[in-house]
Design a protein around this motif. Structure first.
Motif, PDB file in Angstrom:
ATOM      1  N   PHE A 410       0.821  -1.211   0.000  1.00  9.51           N
ATOM      2  CA  PHE A 410       0.000   0.000   0.000  1.00  9.51           C
ATOM      3  C   PHE A 410       0.854   1.260   0.000  1.00  9.51           C
ATOM      4  O   PHE A 410       0.710   2.130  -0.879  1.00  9.51           O
ATOM      5  N   PHE A 414       1.504   4.096  -2.826  1.00  3.49           N
ATOM      6  CA  PHE A 414       0.909   5.396  -2.495  1.00  3.49           C
ATOM      7  C   PHE A 414       1.906   6.536  -2.695  1.00  3.49           C
ATOM      8  O   PHE A 414       1.557   7.590  -3.252  1.00  3.49           O
ATOM      9  N   VAL A 438      -0.420   8.900   5.730  1.00  4.18           N
ATOM     10  CA  VAL A 438      -1.778   9.219   5.256  1.00  4.18           C
ATOM     11  C   VAL A 438      -2.360  10.392   6.045  1.00  4.18           C
ATOM     12  O   VAL A 438      -2.955  11.314   5.473  1.00  4.18           O
TER      13      VAL A 438
END
Length: 486
Positions: A410, A414, A438
């Motif tokens: 991930f 990202f 994030v």
């Protein structure tokens, strides 16, 4: 100013990022502060440095021994994939920075500032509640590189000085808070050896220790530790760590190497055409036990010196502090079979997750790296076994393996590191740092404030849960145990 730059660069390049000499000089300074004679201090420096070199030989041998499998799984099945490994991750960041026109020297400056910040946090421990100094230099360099990329991705609009300050703040806090999280569990594991873990899975060690104790720690049958299990009959050979490691690794390596095939290995020059394939498999597997024994010898050599000498630094410069060192230092404590069990179940978790990514047609496919699959999961197994017994030592590394692959896939996709072929991949950087990234990316400076506030709050929460024993556990462990008994 130029002189200070040269001195700083010299310290970073030759000491801070060279853990053997870093540990050696810590021992030397500690003995000097304890008032030892010069030749005793010199002897301590040599034993600690050589001990760490021995540990490095064991670690490097394990990585090299696993290389044919890593290369084979990637090339044999034509996987265009990213490798989760600290060295692949560092190379990916270096390549990415070059394309952005940035120099890797900026990472070194970040490392130095963050390390100084870690020391200041310990120096003001009454306010910060931080008790540990992160001393694992090569790990600091890998993490500084990855943190540089992640934070630059979150705040691309900032100038060089502003972004460097933010990076040093977050990374220095992570080093201090993360290693501080492992103080209690490390003192309990080692019976007061006087060190904690400063590596890539610090939050993971605390998390899995809590899970192990919660689900298995209070059940008599489940909480039986690996070292307490005596297997009957012919299974008794597995009671011996060297024998069990050699047998289990022969099965593990054997299956994968047979799948790869001798012809492939000959073509890749991993094996000579006239070499017997069976004995190649056996030699590869047995070398695992050899390098593990070497690693444990290195641990015993330098940990004793570091533990004793750090009292000088703790008494004179940083009262109540403990050094945070390589996770491999814990392999000399508890069950030695936990190391092998952790590796096997962590590898199983990673392979299950990789197959899932392929079946789900993930845009980012991961290839297992040896460093995360071994050092993360073996260490997690050691602590889980100590807290929850043999079942925890098997289950927790398996869960960790899943987290490493899914989390790395991930975050690398990202932030764009997947396109450069690698990501750090260790537990904290596959779970904790993706969450941080994030939050900061989507909430900007509010997210930064939340991350900093969380890191600052963690040691405060630890302290409030055990005010009487919090500092005592590092200052006088025997007295701490007596207090707990009461």
């Amino acid at each position: 100013m130029e002189l200070f730059d040269k001195i700083g660069w010299f310290l970073v390049k030759n000491i801070l990022t060279q853990p053997a000499y870093f540990i050696g000089f810590i021992v030397l300074i500690g003995y000097i502060l304890l008032g030892r004679k010069w030749y005793d201090a010199l002897a301590g420096f040599i034993k600690a440095t050589v001990g760490y070199f021995i540990l490095s030989v064991g670690s490097g041998g394990l990585v090299k021994n696993f290389r044919p499998i890593l290369v084979g799984l990637k090339d044999r099945f034509n996987l265009s994939a990213m490798v989760i490994d600290p060295y692949f991750g560092q190379n990916a960041v270096t390549e990415g920075m070059e394309k952005m026109g940035r120099a890797f020297s900026e990472v070194m400056i970040l490392l130095l500032i963050a390390f100084i910040f870690n020391i200041l946090l310990v120096r003001f421990k009454k306010q910060t509640k931080i008790r540990s100094v992160f001393t694992t230099g090569h790990v600091q360099m890998q993490q500084a590189a990855t943190a540089f990329w992640l934070l630059l991705y979150c705040f691309p609009q900032l100038g060089d000085i502003q972004i460097l300050i933010i990076m040093a703040l977050v990374l220095g806090l992570y080093w201090a808070v993360g290693s501080n999280l492992t103080v209690e569990i490390s003192q309990e594991l080692t019976d007061g050896a006087g060190f904690c873990v400063a590596h890539q899975q610090m939050f993971g060690l605390k998390f899995f220790s809590i899970l192990s104790e919660k689900f298995y720690g209070k059940k008599d049958d489940d909480s039986k530790k690996l070292e307490e299990i005596r297997l009957p009959g012919f299974l008794s050979i597995f009671n011996e760590n060297m024998v069990s490691t050699a047998i289990l690794m022969t099965l593990f390596f054997g299956v994968i190497l047979v799948i790869l095939g001798k012809d492939y290995l000959v073509a890749q020059e991993f094996i000579a055409s006239d070499q017997n394939f069976f004995f190649y498999i056996m030699t590869t597997a047995f070398n695992f036990a050899v390098y593990l024994a070497i690693l444990q010898l290195g641990v015993r050599t330098f940990v004793a010196e570091l533990t004793e000498s750090f009292q000088g630094i703790s008494n004179k410069l940083l009262p109540g502090a403990v050094p945070g060192i390589d996770c491999a230092a814990t392999y000399g404590f508890g069950s030695q079979n936990a190391v092998t069990i952790g590796f096997l179940f962590g590898a199983l978790g990673q392979f299950v997750a990789i197959i899932a990514l392929i079946l789900l047609k993930s845009p980012t496919v991961v290839v297992a790296g040896f460093v995360p699959v071994f050092f993360d999961n073996a260490t997690i197994a050691v602590y889980s076994n100590n807290k929850g017994g043999y079942k925890a030592a098997m289950l927790m590394p398996f869960i960790s393996g899943l987290c490493q692959v899914f989390g790395s896939a991930f975050i690398a996709g990202f932030v764009g590191l997947a396109s450069y072929g690698g990501y750090l991949g260790m537990w904290d950087w596959a779970v904790v740092w993706p969450v941080f990234t994030v939050i900061m990316k989507y909430l900007s400076f509010v997210g930064l404030a939340l991350v900093v506030a969380l890191l600052v709050a963690i040691p405060q929460i630890q302290y409030r849960r055990n005010k009487e024993g919090y500092f005592l556990i590092t200052e006088d462990y025997q007295k701490y145990k007596e207090q707990c008994a009461k």
